[in-house]
Scaffold this motif. Structure first.
Motif, mmCIF file in Angstrom:
data_model
loop_
_atom_site.group_PDB
_atom_site.id
_atom_site.type_symbol
_atom_site.label_atom_id
_atom_site.label_comp_id
_atom_site.label_asym_id
_atom_site.label_seq_id
_atom_site.Cartn_x
_atom_site.Cartn_y
_atom_site.Cartn_z
ATOM 1 N N ASP A 18 10.410 12.769 -11.508
ATOM 2 C CA ASP A 18 9.105 12.515 -10.879
ATOM 3 C C ASP A 18 9.182 12.749 -9.375
ATOM 4 O O ASP A 18 8.291 13.339 -8.767
ATOM 5 C CB ASP A 18 8.618 11.086 -11.199
ATOM 6 C CG ASP A 18 9.652 10.018 -10.851
ATOM 7 O OD1 ASP A 18 10.861 10.332 -10.839
ATOM 8 O OD2 ASP A 18 9.251 8.870 -10.566
ATOM 9 N N ARG A 19 10.281 12.316 -8.772
ATOM 10 C CA ARG A 19 10.422 12.480 -7.311
ATOM 11 C C ARG A 19 10.551 13.945 -6.915
ATOM 12 O O ARG A 19 9.953 14.384 -5.936
ATOM 13 C CB ARG A 19 11.667 11.737 -6.828
ATOM 14 C CG ARG A 19 11.519 10.229 -6.798
ATOM 15 C CD ARG A 19 12.468 9.737 -5.737
ATOM 16 N NE ARG A 19 12.615 8.304 -5.723
ATOM 17 C CZ ARG A 19 13.255 7.655 -4.758
ATOM 18 N NH1 ARG A 19 13.818 8.327 -3.763
ATOM 19 N NH2 ARG A 19 13.363 6.357 -4.778
ATOM 20 N N GLN A 31 7.224 15.782 -7.242
ATOM 21 C CA GLN A 31 6.295 15.504 -6.134
ATOM 22 C C GLN A 31 6.679 16.333 -4.891
ATOM 23 O O GLN A 31 5.831 16.947 -4.246
ATOM 24 C CB GLN A 31 6.322 14.015 -5.812
ATOM 25 C CG GLN A 31 5.195 13.605 -4.899
ATOM 26 C CD GLN A 31 5.291 12.147 -4.470
ATOM 27 O OE1 GLN A 31 6.081 11.373 -5.001
ATOM 28 N NE2 GLN A 31 4.498 11.786 -3.492
ATOM 29 N N ARG A 53 5.792 19.983 -5.229
ATOM 30 C CA ARG A 53 4.372 20.272 -4.954
ATOM 31 C C ARG A 53 4.150 20.408 -3.446
ATOM 32 O O ARG A 53 3.441 21.285 -2.992
ATOM 33 C CB ARG A 53 3.478 19.159 -5.528
ATOM 34 C CG ARG A 53 3.277 19.283 -7.041
ATOM 35 C CD ARG A 53 2.155 18.377 -7.544
ATOM 36 N NE ARG A 53 2.512 16.971 -7.515
ATOM 37 C CZ ARG A 53 3.201 16.340 -8.477
ATOM 38 N NH1 ARG A 53 3.597 17.002 -9.545
ATOM 39 N NH2 ARG A 53 3.501 15.064 -8.376
ATOM 40 N N GLN A 54 4.818 19.549 -2.668
ATOM 41 C CA GLN A 54 4.617 19.590 -1.203
ATOM 42 C C GLN A 54 5.270 20.818 -0.562
ATOM 43 O O GLN A 54 4.880 21.235 0.521
ATOM 44 C CB GLN A 54 5.215 18.333 -0.561
ATOM 45 C CG GLN A 54 4.451 17.060 -0.893
ATOM 46 C CD GLN A 54 5.292 15.802 -0.639
ATOM 47 O OE1 GLN A 54 6.340 15.854 -0.007
ATOM 48 N NE2 GLN A 54 4.824 14.681 -1.155
#
Ligand code: NAP
Length: 243
Positions: free
Chosen positions: A38-39, A42, A45-46
């Protein structure tokens, strides 16, 4: 020039996450590996990067990680850490096994699997985050210092074995960096972890990421072999100037 790909292990936190951001800002396509998917998703995506699950202690996980990476120009061996601070007379075998599996065998597994792609890129670069613990010893640190010494030896051997190949090798040797490192080392004990960084200004993950990105963006003939970096107030693994 086409986009170069940088693979970062342990990109879900601390130095690895900051390095992913910094290399993406420098124009690399970043591939982020860690157990906490999950980390890394994220962060991918950035950074317009790619997130993949990776457990460096698991040969099948490493094989499947590498299979999904078509090309690799830069590998940042960052996944690692410490467990406990016991003297040898009280050594905890589970802690030792974790540190050796993650820092040493993990680095060997990922590097071995990606070396053919690094060489084939025509301008490869292996950057390994060891530690000042890879070059000195301190009381209670033998499990970590021995693992980091072994990781450093592995990395420096690569420089020799691949002399003549189009691959650079850089060892990053940090002192104290305030990340999740000490919380993990002390099994979630945040108060004990905070004391490690009290009374002086430690490095932060972005300081190390800056240096990694500097090394990765030199021209192909420039090999920064070893970069030692510490907070100004740190002399070595056991001596700090604390206010
Ligand atoms: P951190 O905040 O605890 O981050 C450690 C990273 O390693 C996490 O992203 C973690 O991701 C990953 N990791 C741990 N086990 C893994 C496994 N089996 N497979 C894949 N990834 C794994 O610590 P950090 O300070 O950024 O540490 C990064 C590196 O710098 C380590 O090698 C450490 O030894 C070295 N270092 C740290 C310091 C310091 O003072 N902080 C100083 C010198 C050197 P997951 O848990 O999501 O898998």
């Amino acid at each position: 020039m086409s986009t170069r790909t940088a693979v970062i292990t342990g990109a879900s936190a601390g130095i690895g996450a900051a390095t992913a951001t910094s290399l993406a800002e420098a124009g690399f396509h970043v591939v982020l590996g860690a157990r906490r998917l999950d980390r890394v998703e994220q962060l991918a995506r950035q950074t317009s990067g790619t997130a993949l699950p990776l457990d460096v202690t698991d040969a099948d996980s490493v094989a499947s990680f590498v299979e999904q990476i078509p090309e690799c120009h830069v590998l940042v061996n960052n996944a690692g850490g410490a467990k406990g601070l016991e003297r040898v007379e009280a050594a905890d075998e589970d802690h030792w096994r974790w540190m050796w599996e993650t820092n040493v065998l993990g680095t060997m597994r990922v590097t071995k699997a990606l070396l053919p792609k690094l060489v084939a890129s025509g301008d490869g670069h292996v950057i390994t985050v060891t530690s000042i613990a890879g070059h000195e010893v301190y009381d209670g640190g033998s499990g970590y210092t021995s693992a980091k010494h072994a990781q450093s030896a592995l990395h420096r051997t690569l420089r020799s074995e691949h002399l003549g190949d189009p691959v650079r090798m850089t060892e990053i040797v940090p002192g104290a960096v305030e990340t999740e490192f000490s919380v993990n080392r002390f099994d979630g004990d945040a108060d004990r972890a905070a004391k490690v960084y009290q009374g002086y200004e430690p490095l932060v993950a972005e300081d190390v990421a800056d240096v990694i990105t500097f090394a990765a963006t030199r021209p192909p003939h420039v090999n920064l072999d070893q970069i030692v970096m510490k907070p100004r107030a740190q002399l070595n693994g056991s001596r700090f100037h604390r206010e």
